[in-house]
Design an enzyme around this catalytic site. Structure first.
Site, PDB file in Angstrom:
ATOM      1  N   GLY A 250       0.731  -1.225  -0.104  1.00  0.00           N
ATOM      2  CA  GLY A 250      -0.027  -0.075   0.004  1.00  0.00           C
ATOM      3  C   GLY A 250       0.799   1.383  -0.086  1.00  0.00           C
TER       4      GLY A 250
ATOM      5  CG  ASP B  74      -1.569   1.675   3.137  1.00  0.00           C
ATOM      6  OD1 ASP B  74      -1.426   1.342   4.104  1.00  0.00           O
ATOM      7  OD2 ASP B  74      -2.183   0.892   2.302  1.00  0.00           O
TER       8      ASP B  74
ATOM      9  CG  ASP C  92      -8.645   1.023   9.710  1.00  0.00           C
ATOM     10  OD1 ASP C  92      -9.391   1.801  10.129  1.00  0.00           O
ATOM     11  OD2 ASP C  92      -8.853  -0.138   9.146  1.00  0.00           O
TER      12      ASP C  92
ATOM     13  N   GLY D 199      -4.555   0.651  13.544  1.00  0.00           N
ATOM     14  CA  GLY D 199      -3.049   0.504  14.090  1.00  0.00           C
ATOM     15  C   GLY D 199      -2.436  -0.409  14.390  1.00  0.00           C
TER      16      GLY D 199
ATOM     17  CB  THR E  38      -0.635  -3.005  10.064  1.00  0.00           C
ATOM     18  OG1 THR E  38      -1.875  -3.437   9.762  1.00  0.00           O
ATOM     19  CG2 THR E  38       0.411  -3.221   9.063  1.00  0.00           C
ATOM     20  CG  LEU E  39       2.695   2.040  12.190  1.00  0.00           C
ATOM     21  CD1 LEU E  39       3.684   1.947  11.138  1.00  0.00           C
ATOM     22  CD2 LEU E  39       2.352   3.465  12.581  1.00  0.00           C
TER      23      LEU E  39
ATOM     24  CE  LYS F 159     -10.236   3.848   6.964  1.00  0.00           C
ATOM     25  NZ  LYS F 159     -10.989   2.699   6.828  1.00  0.00           N
TER      26      LYS F 159
ATOM     27  NE  ARG G 143      -1.910  -3.460  -4.141  1.00  0.00           N
ATOM     28  CZ  ARG G 143      -2.265  -3.302  -2.879  1.00  0.00           C
ATOM     29  NH1 ARG G 143      -2.054  -2.557  -1.978  1.00  0.00           N
ATOM     30  NH2 ARG G 143      -2.450  -4.355  -2.296  1.00  0.00           N
TER      31      ARG G 143
HETATM   32  P1  5GP Z   1      -4.686  -1.396  10.535  1.00  0.00           P
HETATM   33  O1  5GP Z   1      -3.653  -2.559  11.126  1.00  0.00           O
HETATM   34  O2  5GP Z   1      -4.257  -0.057  11.061  1.00  0.00           O
HETATM   35  O3  5GP Z   1      -5.943  -1.429  11.092  1.00  0.00           O
HETATM   36  O4  5GP Z   1      -4.732  -1.415   9.009  1.00  0.00           O
HETATM   37  C1  5GP Z   1      -3.760  -1.025   8.414  1.00  0.00           C
HETATM   38  C2  5GP Z   1      -3.821  -1.745   6.807  1.00  0.00           C
HETATM   39  O5  5GP Z   1      -5.142  -1.971   6.595  1.00  0.00           O
HETATM   40  C3  5GP Z   1      -3.320  -0.770   5.812  1.00  0.00           C
HETATM   41  O6  5GP Z   1      -2.033  -0.928   5.724  1.00  0.00           O
HETATM   42  C4  5GP Z   1      -4.149  -0.889   4.663  1.00  0.00           C
HETATM   43  O7  5GP Z   1      -3.580  -2.114   4.065  1.00  0.00           O
HETATM   44  C5  5GP Z   1      -5.404  -1.701   5.225  1.00  0.00           C
HETATM   45  N1  5GP Z   1      -6.771  -0.562   5.456  1.00  0.00           N
HETATM   46  C6  5GP Z   1      -6.989   0.032   6.432  1.00  0.00           C
HETATM   47  N2  5GP Z   1      -8.108   0.812   5.873  1.00  0.00           N
HETATM   48  C7  5GP Z   1      -8.201   0.986   4.594  1.00  0.00           C
HETATM   49  C8  5GP Z   1      -8.868   1.509   3.638  1.00  0.00           C
HETATM   50  O8  5GP Z   1      -9.674   2.280   4.175  1.00  0.00           O
HETATM   51  N3  5GP Z   1      -8.632   0.973   2.394  1.00  0.00           N
HETATM   52  C9  5GP Z   1      -7.749   0.059   2.157  1.00  0.00           C
HETATM   53  N4  5GP Z   1      -7.769   0.112   0.702  1.00  0.00           N
HETATM   54  N5  5GP Z   1      -6.906  -0.471   2.874  1.00  0.00           N
HETATM   55  C10 5GP Z   1      -7.144  -0.263   4.288  1.00  0.00           C
HETATM   56 MG    MG Z   2      -1.243  -2.282   3.910  1.00  0.00          MG
END
Ligand code: 5GP
Ligand code: MG
Length: 174
Positions: free
Chosen positions: A38, A93, A96, A98, A100-101, A124, A158
């Site tokens: 992403g 990218d 959301d 958090g 993953t980070l 977000k 993408r």
């Molecule tokens: P987290 O672990 O913070 O919930 O999610 C992060 C990952 O989820 C991002 O790297 C992305 O790949 C995916 N993601 C979260 N929200 C969105 C969104 O609104 N659109 C897309 N395409 N991917 C998202």
């Molecule tokens: Mg991602």
């Protein structure tokens, strides 16, 4: 599909993030660890605005299995450069939940960087379940599913040069 951030807006946000990173690190060398796939567009645009010596390393992480629901998280770090004693900036990218980070920061943190910080294009609103906050943020966006500028839905979109909101009927129709 509704455009949320057009190409000009994205450029301004990435410029601002690059300036903040430049004022933090000055001309010290920086190792960027980009979370694939992403952050690909952000990596290309942001890294070209940085004037210090930059190394680019890739790490793969995924929490979304094809659709828009959070699934299990996995990390592949076999394409990583040696980051020990380096200033490291992890790039993603979107922030959301958090998770993953946070997982990637823990993983890279164990590789003994000199300093460790994070930058995300998008933050977000109201979705976070972790205490970690990214150090650099391009844009705060509402809680909508977005695609484009690196972000996918089932590996599509993408390549869109802008960021768009994908509405639930469009998600289901695919
Ligand atoms: P987290 O672990 O913070 O919930 O999610 C992060 C990952 O989820 C991002 O790297 C992305 O790949 C995916 N993601 C979260 N929200 C969105 C969104 O609104 N659109 C897309 N395409 N991917 C998202
Ligand atoms: Mg991602």
């Amino acid at each position: 599909m509704r455009v949320l951030l057009d190409e000009d807006q994205l450029r301004v946000g990435v410029d601002q993030m690059a300036n903040q990173i430049l004022s933090r690190y000055g001309d010290q060398p920086l190792t960027i660890v980009a979370i694939m796939t992403g952050s690909l567009m952000l990596l290309a645009d942001l890294s070209r605005r940085l004037t210090m010596p930059v190394r680019v390393s890739l790490i793969q992480a995924s929490s979304y299995r094809g659709g828009t629901q959070s699934g299990d998280l996995w990390i592949r770090d076999d394409m990583m450069l040696d980051v020990s004693d380096r200033n490291v900036l992890v790039l993603d990218d979107i922030f959301d939940t958090g998770r993953t980070l946070q997982a990637v920061m823990r993983c890279v943190g164990q590789m003994r960087p000199r300093t460790l910080a994070s930058a995300v294009l998008l933050h977000k609103q109201g979705r976070q379940v972790v205490s970690l906050q990214p150090d650099f943020v391009g844009f705060h966006i509402p809680d909508e599913f977005v695609v484009g500028y690196g972000l996918d839905y089932r590996d599509l979109y993408r390549n869109l040069p802008y960021l768009a909101i994908l509405d639930p009927p469009e998600i289901e129709a695919l």
